[in-house]
Design a protein around this motif. Structure first.
Motif, PDB file in Angstrom:
ATOM      1  N   ASP A  33      39.460  37.249  43.532  1.00 33.15           N
ATOM      2  CA  ASP A  33      39.325  36.559  44.811  1.00 33.15           C
ATOM      3  C   ASP A  33      40.691  36.200  45.379  1.00 33.15           C
ATOM      4  N   GLY A  34      40.757  36.189  46.689  1.00 36.34           N
ATOM      5  CA  GLY A  34      42.006  35.887  47.380  1.00 36.34           C
ATOM      6  C   GLY A  34      42.656  37.125  47.927  1.00 36.34           C
ATOM      7  N   ALA A  35      42.442  38.268  47.287  1.00 34.01           N
ATOM      8  CA  ALA A  35      43.022  39.503  47.775  1.00 34.01           C
ATOM      9  C   ALA A  35      42.372  39.886  49.085  1.00 34.01           C
ATOM     10  N   HIS A  46      45.969  36.185  44.547  1.00 33.96           N
ATOM     11  CA  HIS A  46      44.643  36.414  43.992  1.00 33.96           C
ATOM     12  C   HIS A  46      44.575  35.796  42.599  1.00 33.96           C
ATOM     13  N   TRP A  66      51.483  43.127  42.026  1.00 25.81           N
ATOM     14  CA  TRP A  66      51.080  41.773  41.695  1.00 25.81           C
ATOM     15  C   TRP A  66      51.938  41.250  40.556  1.00 25.81           C
ATOM     16  N   MET A  86      43.433  31.205  49.547  1.00 26.51           N
ATOM     17  CA  MET A  86      42.521  32.250  49.077  1.00 26.51           C
ATOM     18  C   MET A  86      41.100  32.061  49.583  1.00 26.51           C
TER      19      MET A  86
END
Length: 316
Positions: A33-35, A46, A66, A86
């Motif tokens: 999550d966050g990407a 993320h 990353w 995010m």
């Protein structure tokens, strides 16, 4: 129902989410999550290797890769900013640094580049973590046992009125920005009243009923999420004030505001009359049952002039 199946059932359209979205063998659906939906950019965040309690390693994207974030100077404000950036819950955030370092304590350190060190946030005002003071990317004296972890919890912050969340309907978002005049991230009765006045006005009881219906958390105002759900469930994406339809109608004095909005929701071509095809399309968009005979009976019941359509007065 997985997320993609649920989204198709709810909206009638395919989701852009990847296969397996929201699923995790570890019991927390936030890994990744966050990407952003597209290619990530420098400073995007993320989460990786989330545990059962959704405490995860925090990673930042830079120069095509990353990498992790060292815990030196990383504080609670930084954790709130990261979770909020995010789009995750950010009102009850825990960070894992120092003696409770994520890598050392949980045996899931990152690998490869350590991108950030000395992240020092003096408040929660910055929109992005990289807006806080920090060493230049790649400049650090850390090992991966010092990788920062965050546990994002509480409520999700209302999205910034400066950016439309990816995938959200532009018309609904524009309407949100217009009504949320002070940019606070919530819509009050006063703001809704001021907006309604631009369309001919509505009494407070009608406007309060809108807030009451959408106010899931009971705080007396509409957050962006509550507002978006209310309008995308109750109304189509076309034919709403602030959208791109150009409807020129205004609420006649004393008329019910919600009845007026329903008419505009169905009258997608802004012709001032509702046709059989528009009623059929409206029902299909929201997965309501309705046979052709039932639709025709509905039109016939109000079609006083016999032209096969309902103008606003007939609909009302």
């Amino acid at each position: 129902l997985d997320y993609r199946e649920f989204y198709l059932l709810w909206t009638g359209t395919q989701s852009n989410a990847p296969e397996g979205y929201g699923q995790s063998a570890g019991g927390c659906a936030w890994t990744g999550d966050g990407a952003p939906a597209g290619a990530p950019g420098n400073g995007d965040l993320h989460l990786a290797d989330c545990l059962e309690d959704c405490c995860c390693r925090l990673e930042v994207f830079y120069d095509g890769a990353w990498g992790t974030i060292c815990d030196d100077s990383f504080n609670d404000d930084a954790g709130v900013i990261a979770c909020r950036q995010m789009g995750l819950p950010s009102t009850d955030v825990r960070i894992m640094v120092g003696g409770s370092g994520y890598g050392e304590a949980f045996s899931v350190p990152g690998s490869g580049q350590i991108w950030l060190d000395g992240v020092d946030c003096s408040s929660t005002d910055p929109k992005r973590l990289e807006d806080c003071n920090h060493n230049t990317y790649g400049n650090n004296d850390c090992i991966h046992d010092e990788d920062v972890g965050v546990c994002c919890g509480g409520d999700r912050a209302a999205p910034s009125v400066a950016e439309r969340p990816e995938g959200d309907d532009q018309g609904v978002y524009d309407l949100w920005r217009e009504i949320d005049a002070d940019g606070s991230g919530t819509i009050t009765l006063d703001e809704l009243r001021a907006f309604a006045d631009n369309y001919g006005g509505a009494d407070d009881a009608q406007l309060q009923s809108i807030i009451d219906f959408g106010d899931v958390d009971g705080d007396g105002v509409l957050s962006y999420t509550e507002f978006y759900f209310y309008f995308t469930w109750s109304f189509s994406h076309a034919g709403i004030p602030g959208g791109d339809t150009g409807c020129a109608m205004t609420l006649p004095g004393g008329d019910d505001f919600q009845a007026f909005m329903w008419f505009r929701a169905i009258d997608v071509d802004c012709s001032g009359a509702i046709s059989f095809a528009e009623v059929r399309s409206f029902l299909e968009r929201f997965h309501f049952e309705g046979s052709d005979d039932a639709i025709q009976n509905f039109l016939n019941a109000g079609d006083a002039d016999g032209d096969g359509e309902l103008d606003y007065r007939e609909f009302y």
